[in-house]
Scaffold this active site. Sequence first.
Site, PDB file in Angstrom:
ATOM      1  N   GLY A  46       0.865  -1.174   0.000  1.00  0.00           N
ATOM      2  CA  GLY A  46       0.000   0.000   0.000  1.00  0.00           C
ATOM      3  C   GLY A  46       0.897   1.218   0.000  1.00  0.00           C
ATOM      4  N   GLU A  47       0.575   2.197   0.801  1.00  0.00           N
ATOM      5  CA  GLU A  47       1.371   3.418   0.890  1.00  0.00           C
ATOM      6  C   GLU A  47       1.984   3.469   2.284  1.00  0.00           C
ATOM      7  OE1 GLU A  47       3.484   6.274   0.284  1.00  0.00           O
ATOM      8  OE2 GLU A  47       2.078   6.782   1.874  1.00  0.00           O
ATOM      9  N   SER A  48       3.311   3.337   2.362  1.00  0.00           N
ATOM     10  CA  SER A  48       3.981   3.189   3.661  1.00  0.00           C
ATOM     11  C   SER A  48       3.772   4.392   4.577  1.00  0.00           C
ATOM     12  CB  SER A  48       5.476   2.917   3.466  1.00  0.00           C
ATOM     13  OG  SER A  48       6.093   3.932   2.695  1.00  0.00           O
ATOM     14  N   CYS A  78       5.973  -5.527   0.348  1.00  0.00           N
ATOM     15  CA  CYS A  78       6.141  -4.214  -0.285  1.00  0.00           C
ATOM     16  C   CYS A  78       6.161  -3.104   0.779  1.00  0.00           C
ATOM     17  CB  CYS A  78       5.095  -3.986  -1.371  1.00  0.00           C
ATOM     18  SG  CYS A  78       5.513  -2.622  -2.489  1.00  0.00           S
ATOM     19  N   ARG A 107      12.943   2.832  -0.272  1.00  0.00           N
ATOM     20  CA  ARG A 107      11.585   2.926  -0.824  1.00  0.00           C
ATOM     21  C   ARG A 107      11.616   3.194  -2.334  1.00  0.00           C
ATOM     22  NH1 ARG A 107       8.824   7.704   1.820  1.00  0.00           N
ATOM     23  NH2 ARG A 107       6.901   6.766   1.085  1.00  0.00           N
ATOM     24  N   ILE A 136       5.637  -3.600  -7.749  1.00  0.00           N
ATOM     25  CA  ILE A 136       4.912  -2.357  -8.031  1.00  0.00           C
ATOM     26  C   ILE A 136       5.451  -1.273  -7.090  1.00  0.00           C
ATOM     27  CG2 ILE A 136       2.660  -1.212  -8.110  1.00  0.00           C
ATOM     28  CD1 ILE A 136       1.426  -4.065  -8.376  1.00  0.00           C
ATOM     29  N   ARG A 137       6.170  -0.289  -7.639  1.00  0.00           N
ATOM     30  CA  ARG A 137       6.807   0.757  -6.808  1.00  0.00           C
ATOM     31  C   ARG A 137       7.505   0.118  -5.608  1.00  0.00           C
ATOM     32  NH1 ARG A 137       2.814   4.514  -4.715  1.00  0.00           N
ATOM     33  NH2 ARG A 137       4.620   5.674  -3.993  1.00  0.00           N
ATOM     34  N   HIS A 173       4.633  -8.400  -4.433  1.00  0.00           N
ATOM     35  CA  HIS A 173       3.235  -8.665  -4.071  1.00  0.00           C
ATOM     36  C   HIS A 173       2.854 -10.112  -4.385  1.00  0.00           C
ATOM     37  CE1 HIS A 173       1.819  -4.532  -3.219  1.00  0.00           C
ATOM     38  NE2 HIS A 173       2.804  -4.195  -4.022  1.00  0.00           N
ATOM     39  N   GLU A 175       0.453 -11.764  -3.229  1.00  0.00           N
ATOM     40  CA  GLU A 175      -1.009 -11.874  -3.250  1.00  0.00           C
ATOM     41  C   GLU A 175      -1.581 -11.604  -4.640  1.00  0.00           C
ATOM     42  OE1 GLU A 175      -0.313  -7.493  -2.503  1.00  0.00           O
ATOM     43  OE2 GLU A 175       0.720  -9.373  -2.042  1.00  0.00           O
TER      44      GLU A 175
END
EC number: 4.3.3.6
Length: 195
Positions: A46-48, A78, A107, A136-137, A173, A175
Amino acid sequence: MKIGVLALQGAFREHLNMLGTLGAEAVEVRKAEGLPELSGLIIPGGESTTITKLLDIFGMAEPIKALAKKGMPIWGTCAGMICLAKELPGDISGVKPLGLMDITVRRNAFGRQVNSFEAMLKVKGLDEADFPAVFIRAPLVEKTGKGVEILSKLPDGTIVAVRENNLLAISFHPELSGDNRFHRYFVQMAKTYKA
């Protein structure tokens, strides 16, 4: 045995679905009160910055740290890897990692969303078949402490999966891969934990 997936932000539903393919009892975790009954916790991608702020707002950071020290398995994917790290070099404004794993994590190491990619990886602890990793990022591990086991690297040597006792962190990821072997690996870790 119950495995929690931190459901404050990010790809938590996909982790719940993947655990479901294994028949594991999986629950969404949004409050600290639900933590002690777990045999394991997944901190999803997600967004850390958002995840670490919400951990503080909801009073979950300290209980998670305490349970990790007691030996509860915790798996960060991630952004979850970023949350588990002791060190984050560069501009980390707003990110307050839990500092549980002796790793230095950079990051967004592979660039922006458009630089996302997939790679087939050999992973120590999984069977011989390569694992389809979705980046992803994604972050990467720049440095590991003495007690950290490296589970997987990209062909160029970049570290993307590590374990330190009851703590597991991966850059990608699983999942989203359609392959439940990493989740099975974590379920096995959770089976060894006695709350």
